[in-house]
Scaffold this motif. Structure first.
Motif, PDB file in Angstrom:
ATOM      1  N   ASP A  80      -4.948  -5.782  -6.795  1.00  0.00           N
ATOM      2  CA  ASP A  80      -3.999  -5.383  -5.753  1.00  0.00           C
ATOM      3  C   ASP A  80      -3.563  -3.932  -5.971  1.00  0.00           C
ATOM      4  O   ASP A  80      -2.714  -3.657  -6.825  1.00  0.00           O
ATOM      5  CB  ASP A  80      -2.794  -6.327  -5.802  1.00  0.00           C
TER       6      ASP A  80
ATOM      7  N   THR B 156       0.046   0.270  -7.916  1.00  0.00           N
ATOM      8  CA  THR B 156       0.682   1.570  -7.684  1.00  0.00           C
ATOM      9  C   THR B 156       2.185   1.471  -7.905  1.00  0.00           C
ATOM     10  O   THR B 156       2.787   2.348  -8.536  1.00  0.00           O
ATOM     11  CB  THR B 156       0.361   2.088  -6.273  1.00  0.00           C
TER      12      THR B 156
ATOM     13  N   THR C  75      -9.277   2.609  -0.678  1.00  0.00           N
ATOM     14  CA  THR C  75      -8.018   1.871  -0.808  1.00  0.00           C
ATOM     15  C   THR C  75      -6.804   2.804  -0.822  1.00  0.00           C
ATOM     16  O   THR C  75      -5.692   2.365  -1.117  1.00  0.00           O
ATOM     17  CB  THR C  75      -8.011   1.018  -2.094  1.00  0.00           C
TER      18      THR C  75
ATOM     19  N   LYS D 167       0.975   3.601   0.740  1.00  0.00           N
ATOM     20  CA  LYS D 167       2.116   2.791   1.188  1.00  0.00           C
ATOM     21  C   LYS D 167       3.134   2.648   0.051  1.00  0.00           C
ATOM     22  O   LYS D 167       4.341   2.855   0.258  1.00  0.00           O
ATOM     23  CB  LYS D 167       1.638   1.413   1.649  1.00  0.00           C
ATOM     24  N   ALA D 168       2.656   2.317  -1.139  1.00  0.00           N
ATOM     25  CA  ALA D 168       3.554   2.176  -2.293  1.00  0.00           C
ATOM     26  C   ALA D 168       4.203   3.514  -2.631  1.00  0.00           C
ATOM     27  O   ALA D 168       5.406   3.580  -2.926  1.00  0.00           O
ATOM     28  CB  ALA D 168       2.786   1.642  -3.498  1.00  0.00           C
TER      29      ALA D 168
ATOM     30  N   HIS E 130      -1.793  -1.898  -4.100  1.00  0.00           N
ATOM     31  CA  HIS E 130      -0.380  -1.650  -3.807  1.00  0.00           C
ATOM     32  C   HIS E 130       0.487  -2.060  -4.991  1.00  0.00           C
ATOM     33  O   HIS E 130       1.324  -1.279  -5.462  1.00  0.00           O
ATOM     34  CB  HIS E 130       0.047  -2.391  -2.536  1.00  0.00           C
TER      35      HIS E 130
ATOM     36  N   GLU F 122      -3.390   1.742   0.716  1.00  0.00           N
ATOM     37  CA  GLU F 122      -2.565   0.795  -0.040  1.00  0.00           C
ATOM     38  C   GLU F 122      -1.717   1.532  -1.073  1.00  0.00           C
ATOM     39  O   GLU F 122      -0.531   1.250  -1.245  1.00  0.00           O
ATOM     40  CB  GLU F 122      -3.448  -0.242  -0.730  1.00  0.00           C
ATOM     41  N   ALA F 123      -2.338   2.494  -1.768  1.00  0.00           N
ATOM     42  CA  ALA F 123      -1.603   3.305  -2.742  1.00  0.00           C
ATOM     43  C   ALA F 123      -0.585   4.187  -2.025  1.00  0.00           C
ATOM     44  O   ALA F 123       0.550   4.352  -2.495  1.00  0.00           O
ATOM     45  CB  ALA F 123      -2.568   4.149  -3.564  1.00  0.00           C
TER      46      ALA F 123
ATOM     47  N   GLU G  88       6.945   4.258  -0.161  1.00  0.00           N
ATOM     48  CA  GLU G  88       8.139   3.421  -0.359  1.00  0.00           C
ATOM     49  C   GLU G  88       9.106   4.054  -1.348  1.00  0.00           C
ATOM     50  O   GLU G  88      10.318   3.845  -1.261  1.00  0.00           O
ATOM     51  CB  GLU G  88       7.716   2.030  -0.845  1.00  0.00           C
TER      52      GLU G  88
END
Length: 133
Positions: free
Chosen positions: A49, A54, A87, A93-94, A51, A90-91, A97
């Protein structure tokens, strides 16, 4: 000005063997080494995973920053290394955040692999504080 150097360790047995620190503070600058998604028990966090891995990398980097007298708000650069560049979202997004309000310069790169094949991402962080301890 003679700035004092402060090495911050994470307790990894590899630090003295390799000759590195989790982070180093020199004056107002703090550099955090490539940070892998290692869980508290030494296993890989979030296997499979990107995310979750990360998020874990950022958490570890944040702990090192705090030990150096800095915070995520002081981060000016991040480097995100992925074993599969497809990917990146996904990284990202983290990363968003935690850094959307800070907006450090950021680089995404693909690497062939890491020391542990379960690691999908590593992150490096550079920060500059206002106090210049």
């Amino acid at each position: 000005m003679n700035s004092t150097r402060k090495n911050i360790g994470s307790g990894s047995p590899l630090e003295p063997e390799i000759g590195f620190s989790r982070a180093v503070r020199k004056g107002s600058h703090v550099a955090v080494a490539g940070t892998a998604p290692i869980a508290d028990d030494g296993t890989t966090a979030g296997v499979g995973d990107v995310h979750a891995q990360t998020v874990r990398c950022i958490d570890i980097a944040e702990t090192a920053l705090k030990a150096a007298g800095a915070s995520l708000d002081d981060v000016v650069r991040t480097r995100i290394m992925l074993t599969d560049i497809t990917t990146w979202k996904e990284a990202a997004k983290a990363h968003g955040e935690r850094f959307a309000g800070i907006r450090p310069v950021t680089t995404f790169v693909e690497v062939s692999r890491f020391i542990d094949p379960d690691w999908l991402v590593e992150i490096e962080v550079d920060a500059v504080t206002d106090d210049g301890q």
